[in-house]
Design a protein around this motif. Sequence first.
Motif, PDB file in Angstrom:
ATOM      1  N   ASP A 225       0.822  -1.209   0.000  1.00  0.00           N
ATOM      2  CA  ASP A 225       0.000   0.000   0.000  1.00  0.00           C
ATOM      3  C   ASP A 225       0.854   1.256   0.000  1.00  0.00           C
ATOM      4  OD1 ASP A 225      -2.109  -1.646   0.073  1.00  0.00           O
ATOM      5  OD2 ASP A 225      -2.791  -1.143   2.094  1.00  0.00           O
ATOM      6  N   GLU A 228       2.723   1.729  -3.304  1.00  0.00           N
ATOM      7  CA  GLU A 228       1.867   2.098  -4.431  1.00  0.00           C
ATOM      8  C   GLU A 228       1.449   3.557  -4.339  1.00  0.00           C
ATOM      9  OE1 GLU A 228      -1.768  -0.076  -4.699  1.00  0.00           O
ATOM     10  OE2 GLU A 228      -2.437   1.074  -6.431  1.00  0.00           O
ATOM     11  N   GLY A 229       1.098   4.004  -3.119  1.00  0.00           N
ATOM     12  CA  GLY A 229       0.551   5.348  -2.984  1.00  0.00           C
ATOM     13  C   GLY A 229       1.587   6.454  -3.005  1.00  0.00           C
ATOM     14  N   ARG A 294       3.062  -2.207  -7.169  1.00  0.00           N
ATOM     15  CA  ARG A 294       2.719  -3.243  -6.175  1.00  0.00           C
ATOM     16  C   ARG A 294       3.579  -4.483  -6.382  1.00  0.00           C
ATOM     17  NH1 ARG A 294      -1.779  -2.120  -3.119  1.00  0.00           N
ATOM     18  NH2 ARG A 294      -1.961  -4.153  -2.186  1.00  0.00           N
TER      19      ARG A 294
END
Lengths: 476, 101
Positions: A225, A228-229, A294
Amino acid sequence: MALHDLLLALPITFATLWTILLIVVEATAKRAQLTFSLTSVGFLILITMMLFPSEQGYAFGEMLRLSPYSQFANFVFALSGLLVITLSQSYLAKENIHFGEYYIIVFIATLGMMLMASAAHMVVLFIGLEIMSIALYVLAGIMRKDLRANEAAMKYFLLGAFSSGFFLYGISLIYGATGEMTLFKIGIYLQENSATSLFWIGLSLMMVGFLFKISAVPFHQWTPDVYEGSPTPSTALMSTASKAAAFTALITVVLNVSSQTENNSNWIFALSTIAVLTMVVGNIAALSQDNLKRMLAFSSIAHAGYMLVGIVAGSDAGYSAVLYYALVYSLMNIGAFGVIALIEQQRELTSASDYAGLFKEKPLLAGVMALFMLSLTGIPPFGGFIGKYKLFAAAVESGLSWLAVVGVLASAVSAYYYLRVVVFMFMREPQAENQFEGVVLNPTLVLIALLVFLLGIFPTGMLRFAGEAMKFAFNM
Amino acid sequence: MHIELNHYLWLSAFMFTVGVIGVLVRRNAIVIFMCVELMLNAVNLSFVAFSHFLSDIQGQMMVFFVMTVAAAEAAVGLAIVISLFRNRQTVNIDEINLLKG
């Protein structure tokens, strides 16, 4: 006395003073381009400093330990920092976040990593870890209008702070059990006395903190997470240099408590279980990812597993293999994230299938990306192969052949998802005409590719440095 | 009753556990952050206790550094919470779920 300490710890003194200079310049001139240039100069000076042999010993009342070991590690950090900021520039400009602060914070994160690698006292270890982590929280959330970046920063911050709590409690219990906080004095205490259960609880809690930072299974859930962000160049730094820093600090701690961990079957069993889980879970979860960021997040979990194999081996060969792998892995992963950042900033494309036909339109970029993917898989003649070979060879030497076998099988699985990207780039037709128009290859990427290639063909020099770093690391 | 090292250690372990459970069960980002601070302060208590009973100053020195770090962490953490709240009007971590594999 004080002057001698400052000179002995010159890289850290220099980096601290340079940080202050950068902050003053940015506050008065407010020109991101100028701050970028000055930060690059700072990194270049640090890298040059690391290339020359220097005096070794303890500085500041046995707080810092300067040695070929810290020198090698600092070289990796400064090089990663320099490469990351040169790859960031166009990405930041495209995302409208081209602030000078970004470069300063990358520099501060590097300073934290250097402190971790040179720590000889638990205080310095903790402060270094926190300087690095807090700087990385900011880097994760620097796109403050972007919802995904906000979320990533939030998750990273909460879990990072949570894990530092465990790390700190571990330090406290080890302090209580041994009565010392200087690492080598803890080592001496443990040679003379047997370890109490308080010490083992403390060491386990500290390991939890470390395993969080290197995102080993079962403490890995935040990684995909957050990676990816976050803005892609920040992810490149978090996934490489910060892991390398956590590994160098981990080696420092493990070496100093080695009188208790060597030939301790419980310790070897616990750590090798985590290494196996990390390699297997990381590689299997990466198989089903379509988003490249990811996928690389899960692959970075798997790579942490490979490096843990070197730690489990517990020999100088194992540790120097970890150092060498940290260097190669940093280079190839920063390269892979650099390519993703280039394509993402133009076209918002992040899934593997979006890379179809890249070779037709941008052959050099596709070639560079393919090189990184092959090197991450561990295919000769690239740097990744030598690194993995050294890690697994160290495991075999220490009588852990089964661990090496698991590692080799796991990296065979990883070939599927790395080569999938290569297949898409080279063998599929583009989804649309001129899909990659406007993507300009950054020369830094070619340089990284060249380094990865050279580390694969002529590894001897660097391997010797890594070996010497371990040999002279902790003998007083 | 005479208060010994063990009493401090049990209290600090209890506080630490409360903090850990709080992080795991609460959903408000600010409350989670407060629980993390509780964990750090529990550790501080154990540092001071060890320092006192070992007659060694290093533990108390460490506490000052931990407090400084916690302050820096709070500054960055609250900044992240504020930027999140500006965009989403919520600090409930169950509603923050854009990133899922």
